[in-house]
Design a protein around this motif. Structure first.
Motif, PDB file in Angstrom:
ATOM      1  N   GLY A 276       0.826  -1.206   0.000  1.00  0.00           N
ATOM      2  CA  GLY A 276       0.000   0.000   0.000  1.00  0.00           C
ATOM      3  C   GLY A 276       0.861   1.256   0.000  1.00  0.00           C
ATOM      4  N   LEU A 277       1.906   1.252   0.812  1.00  0.00           N
ATOM      5  CA  LEU A 277       2.846   2.382   0.856  1.00  0.00           C
ATOM      6  C   LEU A 277       3.503   2.577  -0.501  1.00  0.00           C
ATOM      7  CD1 LEU A 277       4.613   4.533   2.312  1.00  0.00           C
ATOM      8  CD2 LEU A 277       6.149   2.648   2.937  1.00  0.00           C
ATOM      9  N   ASP A 278       3.944   1.495  -1.120  1.00  0.00           N
ATOM     10  CA  ASP A 278       4.598   1.579  -2.422  1.00  0.00           C
ATOM     11  C   ASP A 278       3.657   2.180  -3.467  1.00  0.00           C
ATOM     12  OD1 ASP A 278       7.013   0.866  -4.053  1.00  0.00           O
ATOM     13  OD2 ASP A 278       5.536  -0.378  -5.111  1.00  0.00           O
ATOM     14  N   ARG A 279       2.403   1.702  -3.496  1.00  0.00           N
ATOM     15  CA  ARG A 279       1.422   2.254  -4.447  1.00  0.00           C
ATOM     16  C   ARG A 279       1.137   3.715  -4.146  1.00  0.00           C
ATOM     17  NH1 ARG A 279      -0.853  -2.591  -3.776  1.00  0.00           N
ATOM     18  NH2 ARG A 279      -2.403  -1.842  -2.298  1.00  0.00           N
TER      19      ARG A 279
ATOM     20  N   ALA B 165       9.547   2.942  -4.778  1.00  0.00           N
ATOM     21  CA  ALA B 165      10.885   2.872  -4.166  1.00  0.00           C
ATOM     22  C   ALA B 165      11.759   4.035  -4.626  1.00  0.00           C
ATOM     23  CB  ALA B 165      11.545   1.536  -4.502  1.00  0.00           C
ATOM     24  N   GLU B 166      11.634   4.424  -5.894  1.00  0.00           N
ATOM     25  CA  GLU B 166      12.422   5.558  -6.399  1.00  0.00           C
ATOM     26  C   GLU B 166      11.956   6.873  -5.775  1.00  0.00           C
ATOM     27  OE1 GLU B 166      13.381   3.335 -10.622  1.00  0.00           O
ATOM     28  OE2 GLU B 166      11.657   4.680 -10.471  1.00  0.00           O
ATOM     29  N   GLY B 167      10.643   7.024  -5.611  1.00  0.00           N
ATOM     30  CA  GLY B 167      10.122   8.201  -4.925  1.00  0.00           C
ATOM     31  C   GLY B 167      10.606   8.260  -3.488  1.00  0.00           C
ATOM     32  N   ALA B 168      10.653   7.099  -2.843  1.00  0.00           N
ATOM     33  CA  ALA B 168      11.149   7.037  -1.463  1.00  0.00           C
ATOM     34  C   ALA B 168      12.631   7.412  -1.406  1.00  0.00           C
ATOM     35  CB  ALA B 168      10.929   5.641  -0.883  1.00  0.00           C
ATOM     36  N   LEU B 169      13.426   6.907  -2.350  1.00  0.00           N
ATOM     37  CA  LEU B 169      14.850   7.266  -2.376  1.00  0.00           C
ATOM     38  C   LEU B 169      15.034   8.768  -2.545  1.00  0.00           C
ATOM     39  CD1 LEU B 169      16.777   4.565  -4.474  1.00  0.00           C
ATOM     40  CD2 LEU B 169      17.053   5.120  -2.052  1.00  0.00           C
ATOM     41  N   LEU B 170      14.237   9.372  -3.411  1.00  0.00           N
ATOM     42  CA  LEU B 170      14.320  10.819  -3.612  1.00  0.00           C
ATOM     43  C   LEU B 170      14.035  11.552  -2.303  1.00  0.00           C
ATOM     44  CD1 LEU B 170      14.633  13.277  -5.470  1.00  0.00           C
ATOM     45  CD2 LEU B 170      12.175  13.083  -5.971  1.00  0.00           C
ATOM     46  N   ARG B 171      12.989  11.142  -1.593  1.00  0.00           N
ATOM     47  CA  ARG B 171      12.656  11.783  -0.317  1.00  0.00           C
ATOM     48  C   ARG B 171      13.770  11.581   0.714  1.00  0.00           C
ATOM     49  NH1 ARG B 171       8.105   9.794   2.271  1.00  0.00           N
ATOM     50  NH2 ARG B 171       8.117  11.654   3.537  1.00  0.00           N
ATOM     51  N   ILE B 172      14.379  10.401   0.722  1.00  0.00           N
ATOM     52  CA  ILE B 172      15.457  10.116   1.674  1.00  0.00           C
ATOM     53  C   ILE B 172      16.695  10.937   1.332  1.00  0.00           C
ATOM     54  CG2 ILE B 172      17.033   8.326   2.508  1.00  0.00           C
ATOM     55  CD1 ILE B 172      14.608   6.368   2.166  1.00  0.00           C
ATOM     56  N   ILE B 173      17.003  11.080   0.050  1.00  0.00           N
ATOM     57  CA  ILE B 173      18.149  11.909  -0.353  1.00  0.00           C
ATOM     58  C   ILE B 173      17.925  13.344   0.115  1.00  0.00           C
ATOM     59  CG2 ILE B 173      19.377  12.904  -2.337  1.00  0.00           C
ATOM     60  CD1 ILE B 173      18.842  10.140  -3.749  1.00  0.00           C
TER      61      ILE B 173
ATOM     62  N   ARG C  10       1.325  14.851   0.938  1.00  0.00           N
ATOM     63  CA  ARG C  10       1.317  13.912   2.069  1.00  0.00           C
ATOM     64  C   ARG C  10       0.558  14.507   3.248  1.00  0.00           C
ATOM     65  NH1 ARG C  10       5.713  12.358   6.123  1.00  0.00           N
ATOM     66  NH2 ARG C  10       5.430  10.132   6.378  1.00  0.00           N
ATOM     67  N   ARG C  11       0.863  15.778   3.563  1.00  0.00           N
ATOM     68  CA  ARG C  11       0.164  16.451   4.669  1.00  0.00           C
ATOM     69  C   ARG C  11      -1.334  16.587   4.368  1.00  0.00           C
ATOM     70  NH1 ARG C  11       4.876  19.338   4.732  1.00  0.00           N
ATOM     71  NH2 ARG C  11       4.056  20.948   3.366  1.00  0.00           N
ATOM     72  N   GLU C  12      -1.639  17.009   3.146  1.00  0.00           N
ATOM     73  CA  GLU C  12      -3.027  17.278   2.773  1.00  0.00           C
ATOM     74  C   GLU C  12      -3.877  16.012   2.752  1.00  0.00           C
ATOM     75  OE1 GLU C  12      -5.188  18.586  -1.299  1.00  0.00           O
ATOM     76  OE2 GLU C  12      -3.556  19.891  -0.647  1.00  0.00           O
ATOM     77  N   GLN C  13      -3.303  14.932   2.257  1.00  0.00           N
ATOM     78  CA  GLN C  13      -4.110  13.736   2.079  1.00  0.00           C
ATOM     79  C   GLN C  13      -3.863  12.678   3.150  1.00  0.00           C
ATOM     80  OE1 GLN C  13      -4.471  12.274  -1.809  1.00  0.00           O
ATOM     81  NE2 GLN C  13      -5.103  14.229  -2.614  1.00  0.00           N
TER      82      GLN C  13
END
Length: 173
Positions: free
Chosen positions: A36-39, A56-64, A130-133
């Motif tokens: 669910g998190l990945d989607r 996973a790529e979106g997560a890497l971007l946020r972590i960077i 993320r905050r809004e939804q």
């Protein structure tokens, strides 16, 4: 009539079965939550950008972007508990080709990755969405912050147990 040893053995087996059943249900819930998190991450990026990225790529971007400090591949792997360095490198190349991150340094001094202005803009949009939804939806649960803290503690302990048993299995091979 059972003796004390037999009773303790039965209680031990029952406790083991209870933990095993609970672990099975928890693992399924964890798999569903991860997917669910990945989607959600993938759809968030698709909503905010034309750049096709996996969750996973979106997560890497946020972590960077995290703490506005460049990260090395080793740090990214450690933070995400991943050991698939070639896949991480592929994702980093994809993020760089999209103009969302930049690479600096060399093999001798160490390579690190930082968000570009476009990457900062996208991560800002992702955070706002993320905050809004998502945060808004979670606030409806009431008292969820404490539950998240407790869940994080359980997940960290479970990760440690998984890693310990992985090392044990590898040592027995």
């Amino acid at each position: 009539m059972t003796d004390d040893h037999t009773l303790k053995t039965l209680q031990s087996v029952t406790a083991q079965e209870t933990v095993e059943a609970s672990l099975n249900e928890f693992e399924l819930a964890l798999i569903r939550a991860y997917n669910g998190l990945d989607r959600w991450q993938q759809q968030s990026v698709a909503f905010a950008s034309e750049t096709p990225l996996s969750g996973a790529e979106g997560a890497l971007l946020r972590i960077i972007r995290m703490h506005d400090r460049p990260k090395s591949i080793k740090e990214l792997a450690r933070l995400t508990n991943r050991d698939d360095i070639p896949n991480i490198q592929y994702s980093l190349r994809k993020l760089a080709a999209a103009g969302l991150i930049s690479k600096s340094g060399s093999g001798r001094t160490g390579v690190s990755y930082a968000t570009t202005p476009d990457g900062v803009k996208l991560t800002d949009e992702l955070s706002a969405n993320r905050r809004e939804q998502l945060i808004s939806a979670l606030l409806e649960f009431g008292g969820f912050s404490g539950e998240l803290d407790a869940s994080q503690s359980v997940l960290n302990r479970l990760t440690s147990a998984f890693e310990d048993t992985v090392r044990d299995i590898a040592a027995r091979r």
